[in-house]
Each structure stands twice: as C-alpha cells, then as structure tokens.
Design an enzyme around this catalytic site. Structure first.
Site, PDB file in Angstrom:
ATOM      1  CD  GLU A   1       8.003   1.369  10.939  1.00 53.89           C
ATOM      2  OE1 GLU A   1       7.065   1.604  10.312  1.00 53.89           O
ATOM      3  OE2 GLU A   1       8.759   0.530  10.499  1.00 53.89           O
TER       4      GLU A   1
ATOM      5  CG  ASN B   1      -0.391   0.061   2.427  1.00 57.02           C
ATOM      6  OD1 ASN B   1       0.660  -0.443   2.681  1.00 57.02           O
ATOM      7  ND2 ASN B   1      -1.179   0.435   3.600  1.00 57.02           N
TER       8      ASN B   1
ATOM      9  CD  GLU C   1       2.134   0.534  10.245  1.00 55.45           C
ATOM     10  OE1 GLU C   1       2.858   0.788   9.175  1.00 55.45           O
ATOM     11  OE2 GLU C   1       1.135   0.066  10.364  1.00 55.45           O
TER      12      GLU C   1
ATOM     13  CB  CYS D   1      -2.424   0.467   8.918  1.00 57.85           C
ATOM     14  SG  CYS D   1      -1.133   1.645   8.964  1.00 57.85           S
TER      15      CYS D   1
HETATM   16  N1  LIG Z   1      -0.674  -2.004   8.308  1.00 58.00           N
HETATM   17  C1  LIG Z   1      -0.566  -1.852   7.174  1.00 58.00           C
HETATM   18  O1  LIG Z   1      -0.521  -0.885   6.742  1.00 58.00           O
HETATM   19  C2  LIG Z   1      -1.179  -2.790   6.013  1.00 58.00           C
HETATM   20  C3  LIG Z   1      -2.077  -3.725   6.503  1.00 58.00           C
HETATM   21  N2  LIG Z   1      -2.597  -4.657   5.450  1.00 58.00           N
HETATM   22  C4  LIG Z   1      -3.764  -5.672   5.964  1.00 58.00           C
HETATM   23  O2  LIG Z   1      -3.704  -6.742   5.555  1.00 58.00           O
HETATM   24  C5  LIG Z   1      -4.692  -7.252   4.728  1.00 58.00           C
HETATM   25  C6  LIG Z   1      -4.403  -8.200   3.615  1.00 58.00           C
HETATM   26  O3  LIG Z   1      -3.131  -7.497   2.758  1.00 58.00           O
HETATM   27  P1  LIG Z   1      -2.227  -8.250   2.286  1.00 58.00           P
HETATM   28  O4  LIG Z   1      -1.357  -7.934   1.085  1.00 58.00           O
HETATM   29  O5  LIG Z   1      -2.543 -10.086   2.301  1.00 58.00           O
HETATM   30  O6  LIG Z   1      -1.103  -8.156   3.635  1.00 58.00           O
HETATM   31  P2  LIG Z   1      -0.011  -9.217   3.891  1.00 58.00           P
HETATM   32  O7  LIG Z   1       0.200  -8.703   5.511  1.00 58.00           O
HETATM   33  O8  LIG Z   1      -0.293 -10.659   3.579  1.00 58.00           O
HETATM   34  O9  LIG Z   1       0.997  -8.607   3.131  1.00 58.00           O
HETATM   35  C7  LIG Z   1       2.168  -7.616   3.629  1.00 58.00           C
HETATM   36  C8  LIG Z   1       3.476  -8.244   3.225  1.00 58.00           C
HETATM   37  O10 LIG Z   1       3.711  -9.551   3.836  1.00 58.00           O
HETATM   38  C9  LIG Z   1       4.058 -10.062   2.915  1.00 58.00           C
HETATM   39  N3  LIG Z   1       3.834 -11.553   3.386  1.00 58.00           N
HETATM   40  C10 LIG Z   1       2.686 -12.057   3.400  1.00 58.00           C
HETATM   41  N4  LIG Z   1       2.818 -13.348   3.927  1.00 58.00           N
HETATM   42  C11 LIG Z   1       3.897 -13.680   4.105  1.00 58.00           C
HETATM   43  C12 LIG Z   1       4.525 -14.662   4.756  1.00 58.00           C
HETATM   44  N5  LIG Z   1       3.900 -15.899   5.174  1.00 58.00           N
HETATM   45  N6  LIG Z   1       6.028 -14.875   5.088  1.00 58.00           N
HETATM   46  C13 LIG Z   1       6.827 -13.600   4.606  1.00 58.00           C
HETATM   47  N7  LIG Z   1       5.954 -12.447   4.265  1.00 58.00           N
HETATM   48  C14 LIG Z   1       4.532 -12.723   3.870  1.00 58.00           C
HETATM   49  C15 LIG Z   1       3.515  -9.890   1.574  1.00 58.00           C
HETATM   50  O11 LIG Z   1       4.150 -10.298   0.543  1.00 58.00           O
HETATM   51  C16 LIG Z   1       3.713  -8.346   1.754  1.00 58.00           C
HETATM   52  O12 LIG Z   1       4.993  -8.036   1.327  1.00 58.00           O
HETATM   53  C17 LIG Z   1      -5.045  -5.999   4.085  1.00 58.00           C
HETATM   54  O13 LIG Z   1      -6.484  -6.196   3.849  1.00 58.00           O
HETATM   55  C18 LIG Z   1      -4.872  -5.190   5.388  1.00 58.00           C
HETATM   56  O14 LIG Z   1      -6.184  -5.305   6.346  1.00 58.00           O
HETATM   57  C19 LIG Z   1      -2.148  -5.003   4.307  1.00 58.00           C
HETATM   58  C20 LIG Z   1      -1.013  -4.219   3.922  1.00 58.00           C
HETATM   59  C21 LIG Z   1      -0.597  -3.017   4.886  1.00 58.00           C
HETATM   60  O1  LIG Z   2       0.904   1.322   6.485  1.00 61.31           O
HETATM   61  C1  LIG Z   2       0.333   2.295   6.273  1.00 61.31           C
HETATM   62  O2  LIG Z   2      -0.793   2.305   5.775  1.00 61.31           O
HETATM   63  C2  LIG Z   2       1.118   3.680   6.362  1.00 61.31           C
HETATM   64  O3  LIG Z   2       1.806   3.401   7.604  1.00 61.31           O
HETATM   65  C3  LIG Z   2       0.007   4.697   6.730  1.00 61.31           C
HETATM   66  S1  LIG Z   2       1.029   6.134   6.817  1.00 61.31           S
HETATM   67  O4  LIG Z   2       2.086   6.253   7.319  1.00 61.31           O
HETATM   68  O5  LIG Z   2       1.046   6.756   5.241  1.00 61.31           O
HETATM   69  O6  LIG Z   2       0.025   7.363   7.396  1.00 61.31           O
END
Ligand SMILES: NC(=O)C1=CN([C@@H]2O[C@H](COP(=O)(O)OP(=O)(O)OC[C@H]3O[C@@H](n4cnc5c(N)ncnc54)[C@H](O)[C@@H]3O)[C@@H](O)[C@H]2O)C=CC1
Ligand SMILES: O=C(O)[C@H](O)CS(=O)(=O)O
Length: 486
Positions: free
Chosen positions: A466, A159, A258, A292
C-alpha cells in the site's frame, strides 16, 4: 475530563450507499462510545446483508462510468478530496480521538497521513501505463492494457480508522475501481466523515460506499461471498485475515492482507544510544502501542543493555496518561477493556517468569481502557512478550551478545511486517538489512510509514503493498491483446 464536542457536519450516523445516507432497513442502530469514559458519541445505522448487497450492487452499477473517466478526471476528484480533508483536519482529528482514543496530536497526524495517500494517488492515477511488447512474429502485435480489477471491498481496523481507509480507497479509485468499505464497529465515525467529504469532492454515486454494523462477520460474509466483489483488501489481525482469505476462495477473489506484526527493534553496541532511545519511544508507544509496526521486541547488545534500559525507562516515565483530547496528555486509552486484559496477561506472565518492570506494569485508575506505559527488563525468548503481538504500551527488552544471535532472534517469528535496527557500521547495516526477513526495515529510523513507500509484510503479516508506485498493482489486472493478420 474534557467534554467531547464534535463538528456536527462531519458527524454522520447513517451508512453511505449509492450516494445516499441510509438507515438500516430494520431501523436498528448501535452505539459508538468514547474509550476514555464510555460516553455515547453516536448511534449508527446497524447494517447487515441487505444493506451490504445494496452497496455492492451500487458499486457495480457505478463501475462502467467511473472506469471510463479519464485518469485526469478521477485525479481531480481525489485532489479535491485531499484538499477538503486537510481543510477539516482538526474536526476529523477530534472525531478520531473521541472514537478511537489516540491523543489529538497523533490524530491530526493520522488525518494528514491518510490525506496524503489521496494526494499521492491523485498524481499516480495519471501514470498507469500499458505496454507494447516485442511480437513473436512479423504479422502480430502484442499489447498490454492495465485495467481496474473492478468492485473492491475493504475491511478496515479501529487503530487507524481514517488512514487505513484512505490508503486503500485512494489507490482503488485512482485506477478506476469502485469501492465498498466496512470500518471497524468501534470506529465507524471517521470512515463516515471521510465519505461525507468524498461526496462533497464530487465522487459519483456508488463509487465509494461505507457500510457499518455491529456484527462484522455478517457484513464480511456478504463482502467475501458476493461474486460481484473481485477484490478484498483487509487490515487487521492475522487470525481474521486468514478467515477472510478462506471466505474469498470460493469466488477466487484477489486479496491484499495487511496483518499483525512482531517487530524487532535491534540496538547494536555501535549505535547512537540517544537516537536509539528516541527511535524506540516512537516505534513502541505510538497510538499507545496499538500499531502493526510497533516495536514489539527490543533486542539490545549486552554492552549497552543497562544504559539503554535506564534511558528508555526515564523517557517512558514522562508520559501523561489520560484523555487524548486534553492537549497536555501524551498517551490515551486502549480501544477496549479486553485489550487491557490481554496486555496485562502478557506482562504478568513475563513478571512471573523473571522479568522486572522498571516502569509501569499494570492498568490505571483512570479507567478500564487505560494501561500504564511499561518497560520490562530481563526478558527471555520463552516469554509470550517475545512470541506474541502485544498491541499495547509495553516495551520488553531482551539481551544479545552477537550479530548472528540478534538476527536469529529477530527472525524467530511467523510475522514479517516491520523491523528496526540501530548501528553506525555500514558493513553491518548491509549485512543486517539483507538478513532480516521482513517487508520493511527501518535503519536508524523509526518513522517508516509514508505514502511514497511500499507498506506491507511477508510471512503471516500478509501480502500486497500500500502506497508508492507499487500500491496500484493490487487494484490492477493486466490484459494482453494479441493483434494478428498484419
Ligand atoms: N495489522 C493491524 O494494523 C492490526 C492488527 N490488529 C491485531 O488484531 C488483534 C485483535 O484486534 P481486533 O480488533 O480484534 O482485530 P480484527 O482483525 O478482529 O478486526 C479488524 C477488522 O476486521 C473486522 N472483522 C473482525 N472479524 C471479522 C469477520 N469474521 N469478518 C469480517 N470482518 C471482521 C473488524 O470489525 C475490524 O473491522 C489486535 O490485538 C492486533 O494484534 C488489530 C487491528 C489492526
Ligand atoms: O495498521 C497499522 O497499524 C498501520 O499500518 C500503522 S502505520 O501505517 O500508521 O505505520
């Protein structure tokens, strides 16, 4: 739709390991597609365990010289990196919009946001000080050294494919750590472009490595299991964060997490309603709701509920949905078709339970990654849109009667990343600020993310911070020297 033209010098399709651009050992590549129309943007080296191990060993080999550099020497390189990123802001933004989908104006903002972490930690690098403490006896001296934690692994999300990486690598390198990054498989191009500019800025071979691949769990498995890696920093879902923490336990790695959020956005009856609506638009719909810290639950006092919903709906109807590369477009697609399905399922459940869509409420004929900006009124805490992180352009609005009820609703979640509220009563501002169980609180303000502030959450939104002076703590070990015989 606008044809995507990417600056060739920044379009890297190989992994960056030990200061070299490398293919996967078996030559495999995977496709990166534009979420607008599925256009193939690049075919990138599909790395696995072997390439990840090479990157980790390169970071280990580079560590002694890098941590032995003066803080000024590290700072100068980070500063040059900042300058180069800002010089290439437009090209980096175009790359980011193409692979992630956000509108160009937001992509340019993300590039600057990420770059300013490089700038901030270039300055902070020179302010990592130790201590000489009061000794327990006259013949002793007690000293404290601040030392880099060592080789750091980072797993970053799709994202914010530039800023989330810049935010981590800047702090880590500033204190003398070396670094291996695994970007999201959907958006590796931004990370590889950042590596290209880091190389140009003078980063020594092995200090910063980027390993990309279509199977995250394979690369992540090596990053979390390899004992050379002393720290994992992750931004992404709470579910994946928990998995990674478990995987890190076997080698007792330090972690920074995070993770997901479920931000309340509270509007009290004494709020400036126009300011609250403007804040809600920013907090809810940035990156098509895929952040997030997005407002996930809008909690509005009964006395101003109808007026707020009407104003919010009017503003939401103004969005121009489309290809973020088009200057006229104000909201782009979601990252993948399954994200649209997830959002639709949450909206449909709310509608079936009595919510009403005043705007939107369904996908778009523009493509299978598009979802219409949506406002739902008459929502209830029993609905999924109250309990789950929506991660899409949907604003569910809930009603409350009292301050105590607003705080109870706001805190009724396992998450604790960001919260927002609007009020002009200074006593209430203190009461509510202290009662909200979150790592970050916006008070009459929706734009809370910046390099000078400690970004991070509590509960199942993770741990660590961070940015700001607190941002170096995650990459430092405290070493105590006891000098005796004086
Ligand atoms: N806190 C935040 O900024 C974020 C939150 N999310 C949340 O996660 C939900 C699903 O999005 P996803 O893209 O599936 O997030 P995800 O958490 O699965 O992916 C984020 C990162 O983790 C990696 N990843 C995923 N599974 C892994 C594993 N088993 N081992 C190592 N790396 C792994 C992905 O390749 C990506 O680089 C979103 O709908 C949202 O709710 C997703 C992205 C950012
Ligand atoms: O993980 C995210 O969605 C980002 O931390 C949001 S922000 O830093 O751009 O507010």
């Amino acid at each position: 739709m606008t044809e995507t033209k990417l600056a060739s010098n920044l379009l890297q399709q190989q992994a960056y390991v030990n200061g070299e651009w490398i293919d996967a050992e078996d030559g495999r590549r995977f496709e990166i597609r534009n979420p607008v129309d599925g256009q193939v943007l690049a075919k990138v080296a599909d790395c696995g365990v072997a390439e990840t191990r090479r990157a980790i060993e390169a970071a280990e080999a580079a560590l002694p010289d890098w941590q032995a550099q003066t803080a000024k020497a590290r700072a100068d390189i980070l500063r040059r990196w900042f300058d180069l990123v800002m010089q290439h802001q437009d090209a980096l933004a175009a790359l980011l919009t193409a692979e992630q989908g956000k509108v160009l104006s937001e992509a340019k903002g993300e590039i600057a946001y990420g770059a300013h972490y490089l700038e901030w930690f270039a300055e902070e690098a020179k302010r990592i000080d130790g201590d000489i403490l009061a000794a327990p006896s006259q013949d002793q001296r007690v000293l404290v050294l601040k030392r880099p934690v060592g080789v750091v692994a980072a797993i970053t999300p799709w994202n914010f494919p530039n800023a989330m990486l810049a935010r981590k690598v800047a702090a880590a390198l500033a204190v003398g750590c070396t670094f291996v990054a695994k970007p999201a498989k959907e958006t590796p191009l931004s990370a590889l472009a950042l590596a290209a500019l880091g190389e140009e800025a003078g980063l020594p071979a092995g200090v910063f490595n980027v390993v990309c691949g279509s199977d995250s769990s394979v690369i992540g498995g090596e990053l979390t299991a390899n004992p050379i890696v002393r720290k994992l920093t992750f931004t992404g879902s709470t579910a994946t964060g928990k998995k990674l923490m478990q995987q890190c336990a076997d080698t007792v790695k330090r972690t920074s997490m995070e993770l997901g959020g479920n931000a309340p956005f509270i509007v009290f009856d004494d709020a400036d309603l126009d300011a609250a609506v403007a804040g809600a638009m920013a907090a809810k719909f940035r990156n098509a709701g895929q952040t997030c810290v997005c407002a996930n639950r809008l909690l509005v006092h009964a006395d101003v509920y109808d007026a707020f919903v009407d104003k919010l709906s009017q503003e939401t109807e103004k969005f121009q949905l489309g290809n973020g590369a088009d200057e006229a477009v104000t909201m782009g697609p979601l990252i993948r078709p399954s994200a649209v399905d997830s959002v639709q399922a949450i909206v449909s459940e709310a509608l079936e339970a009595g919510a009403v869509a005043t705007v939107g409420g369904q996908g778009s004929e523009l493509g299978d990654c598009f979802y219409q900006p949506t406002v739902l009124r008459d929502c209830a805490p029993s609905m999924r849109c109250f309990k789950e992180e929506i991660f899409g352009p949907v604003a569910p609005v809930f009603k409350f009667e009292t301050e105590a009820e607003a705080i109870q609703l706001a805190n009724d979640t396992e998450f604790g990343l960001a919260a927002y509220f609007y009020s002009r009563d200074y006593a209430r501002i203190w009461r509510v600020s202290e009662a909200l169980d979150y790592g970050m609180v916006g008070i009459n303000e929706a734009a809370i993310s910046n390099p000078m502030a400690p970004f991070g959450g509590v509960k199942e939104s993770g741990h660590g911070r961070e940015g700001s002076k607190y941002g170096v703590d995650d990459y430092i070990e405290t070493k105590y020297l006891c000098m005796g015989g004086l």
